[in-house]
Design a protein around this motif. Sequence first.
Motif, PDB file in Angstrom:
ATOM      1  N   UNK A 145     -15.044 -15.026  33.064  1.00 46.15           N
ATOM      2  CA  UNK A 145     -15.471 -14.012  32.232  1.00 46.15           C
ATOM      3  C   UNK A 145     -14.656 -13.955  30.804  1.00 46.15           C
ATOM      4  N   UNK A 146     -15.440 -14.009  29.744  1.00 45.49           N
ATOM      5  CA  UNK A 146     -14.740 -14.180  28.455  1.00 45.49           C
ATOM      6  C   UNK A 146     -13.419 -13.375  28.102  1.00 45.49           C
ATOM      7  N   UNK A 147     -13.388 -12.356  28.763  1.00 43.68           N
ATOM      8  CA  UNK A 147     -12.312 -11.393  28.196  1.00 43.68           C
ATOM      9  C   UNK A 147     -10.810 -11.651  29.351  1.00 43.68           C
ATOM     10  N   UNK A 148     -11.110 -12.662  30.250  1.00 40.46           N
ATOM     11  CA  UNK A 148     -10.037 -12.839  31.091  1.00 40.46           C
ATOM     12  C   UNK A 148      -9.071 -13.395  30.215  1.00 40.46           C
ATOM     13  N   UNK A 149      -7.745 -13.016  30.623  1.00 39.94           N
ATOM     14  CA  UNK A 149      -6.577 -13.554  29.960  1.00 39.94           C
ATOM     15  C   UNK A 149      -5.644 -14.439  31.108  1.00 39.94           C
ATOM     16  N   UNK A 150      -5.088 -15.368  30.504  1.00 42.81           N
ATOM     17  CA  UNK A 150      -4.320 -16.242  31.183  1.00 42.81           C
ATOM     18  C   UNK A 150      -2.848 -16.456  30.609  1.00 42.81           C
ATOM     19  N   UNK A 151      -1.825 -16.365  31.338  1.00 38.87           N
ATOM     20  CA  UNK A 151      -0.497 -16.752  30.432  1.00 38.87           C
ATOM     21  C   UNK A 151      -0.089 -18.300  29.798  1.00 38.87           C
ATOM     22  N   UNK A 152       0.500 -18.316  28.691  1.00 43.74           N
ATOM     23  CA  UNK A 152       0.889 -19.454  28.258  1.00 43.74           C
ATOM     24  C   UNK A 152       2.066 -19.191  27.327  1.00 43.74           C
ATOM     25  N   UNK A 153       2.713 -20.217  27.294  1.00 41.94           N
ATOM     26  CA  UNK A 153       4.195 -20.125  26.587  1.00 41.94           C
ATOM     27  C   UNK A 153       4.159 -19.488  25.066  1.00 41.94           C
ATOM     28  N   UNK A 154       3.038 -19.880  24.408  1.00 42.77           N
ATOM     29  CA  UNK A 154       2.610 -19.308  23.168  1.00 42.77           C
ATOM     30  C   UNK A 154       2.116 -17.858  23.159  1.00 42.77           C
ATOM     31  N   UNK A 155       1.760 -17.175  24.461  1.00 36.75           N
ATOM     32  CA  UNK A 155       1.219 -16.142  24.423  1.00 36.75           C
ATOM     33  C   UNK A 155      -0.052 -16.245  25.342  1.00 36.75           C
ATOM     34  N   UNK A 156      -0.563 -15.120  25.943  1.00 42.07           N
ATOM     35  CA  UNK A 156      -1.536 -15.150  26.973  1.00 42.07           C
ATOM     36  C   UNK A 156      -2.988 -15.299  26.048  1.00 42.07           C
ATOM     37  N   UNK A 157      -3.863 -16.080  26.573  1.00 48.20           N
ATOM     38  CA  UNK A 157      -5.169 -16.646  25.770  1.00 48.20           C
ATOM     39  C   UNK A 157      -6.232 -16.406  26.811  1.00 48.20           C
ATOM     40  N   UNK A 158      -7.404 -16.219  25.964  1.00 50.46           N
ATOM     41  CA  UNK A 158      -8.645 -16.241  26.809  1.00 50.46           C
ATOM     42  C   UNK A 158      -9.276 -17.568  27.066  1.00 50.46           C
ATOM     43  N   UNK A 159     -10.440 -17.495  27.742  1.00 51.13           N
ATOM     44  CA  UNK A 159     -11.021 -18.973  27.834  1.00 51.13           C
ATOM     45  C   UNK A 159     -11.296 -19.633  26.863  1.00 51.13           C
ATOM     46  N   UNK A 160     -11.700 -18.967  25.680  1.00 52.68           N
ATOM     47  CA  UNK A 160     -11.974 -19.991  24.362  1.00 52.68           C
ATOM     48  C   UNK A 160     -10.654 -20.387  23.963  1.00 52.68           C
ATOM     49  N   UNK A 161      -9.710 -19.621  24.121  1.00 54.37           N
ATOM     50  CA  UNK A 161      -8.480 -20.300  23.534  1.00 54.37           C
ATOM     51  C   UNK A 161      -8.050 -21.328  24.388  1.00 54.37           C
ATOM     52  N   UNK A 162      -8.290 -21.490  25.916  1.00 54.63           N
ATOM     53  CA  UNK A 162      -7.642 -22.586  26.525  1.00 54.63           C
ATOM     54  C   UNK A 162      -8.475 -23.620  26.258  1.00 54.63           C
ATOM     55  N   UNK A 163      -9.876 -23.560  26.094  1.00 53.70           N
ATOM     56  CA  UNK A 163     -10.822 -24.464  25.787  1.00 53.70           C
ATOM     57  C   UNK A 163     -10.280 -25.337  24.404  1.00 53.70           C
ATOM     58  N   UNK A 164      -9.877 -24.353  23.366  1.00 57.63           N
ATOM     59  CA  UNK A 164      -9.251 -25.008  22.139  1.00 57.63           C
ATOM     60  C   UNK A 164      -8.038 -25.736  22.169  1.00 57.63           C
ATOM     61  N   UNK A 165      -7.295 -25.224  23.191  1.00 56.21           N
ATOM     62  CA  UNK A 165      -5.775 -25.804  23.596  1.00 56.21           C
ATOM     63  C   UNK A 165      -6.151 -27.154  24.079  1.00 56.21           C
ATOM     64  N   UNK A 166      -7.364 -27.281  25.056  1.00 61.08           N
ATOM     65  CA  UNK A 166      -7.533 -28.535  25.561  1.00 61.08           C
ATOM     66  C   UNK A 166      -8.191 -29.579  24.616  1.00 61.08           C
ATOM     67  N   UNK A 167      -8.777 -29.029  23.695  1.00 65.36           N
ATOM     68  CA  UNK A 167      -9.344 -29.860  22.723  1.00 65.36           C
ATOM     69  C   UNK A 167      -8.232 -30.516  21.701  1.00 65.36           C
ATOM     70  N   UNK A 168      -7.327 -29.709  21.291  1.00 66.47           N
ATOM     71  CA  UNK A 168      -6.041 -30.169  20.566  1.00 66.47           C
ATOM     72  C   UNK A 168      -5.233 -31.038  21.343  1.00 66.47           C
ATOM     73  N   UNK A 169      -4.848 -30.659  22.520  1.00 62.70           N
ATOM     74  CA  UNK A 169      -4.259 -31.692  23.307  1.00 62.70           C
ATOM     75  C   UNK A 169      -4.910 -32.906  23.536  1.00 62.70           C
ATOM     76  N   UNK A 170      -6.170 -32.957  23.698  1.00 62.95           N
ATOM     77  CA  UNK A 170      -6.874 -34.217  23.872  1.00 62.95           C
ATOM     78  C   UNK A 170      -6.923 -35.018  22.476  1.00 62.95           C
TER      79      UNK A 170
END
Length: 210
Positions: A112-137
Amino acid sequence: MVSGTHVREAVAHCVKTLSATPSSDWSAPAGSLEWTCWETLEHLADDLLTYALRFGLARPMEVPRVPLRISSERPDGPANVIFGDRAAGPGGLLTVVEACGGLLATAVDSAPPTTLAPHVFGASDPEGFAAMGVVETLVHTYDIAQGLRSDGVPPEDLSRRALGRLFPDVAVTDSASSTLLWATGRIETPGRPRRTDWRWYGEPLGRRPS
């Protein structure tokens, strides 16, 4: 907007960029990192997998970290939960990256797009984690390509999407790809010295800094 489709595109860029490199080159340092090219690619696979695992949980915010065993193969190497089979060579490790990237893409598109998950830089949603995956890659593909003396410049569209989602404090100058590499401390650009300290902002749009 950043989605699982863009994670898959970033991983495809990684595989295409790095797949033709001889195995003997993979012990070289990855750009300015202290890790080897092989270690950096393992780290990328590890990032993609652990991001995906967060969205396998019913209540991600209640679990600060999925408690997998972390280890390192040498004192200065990356600490990972997964490692590639050396006997399978770089091609095998790229397959691991592709599989982990596919898991992340599926996880973020299914959550669900409103789901939050923890990250060292602050909790993020699925779109944020997708963007993190893109940046890391993109940035680690660039690091590895530097070590292998090949061209690893990130694609423009993916760079622009990642910047828009994770780097609201960074103005795009020249190209989106060079701006992304500058924002993540890889290069200097005209008028902007190389960053020695940086972060991204994965918080959902309503919580991002102004």
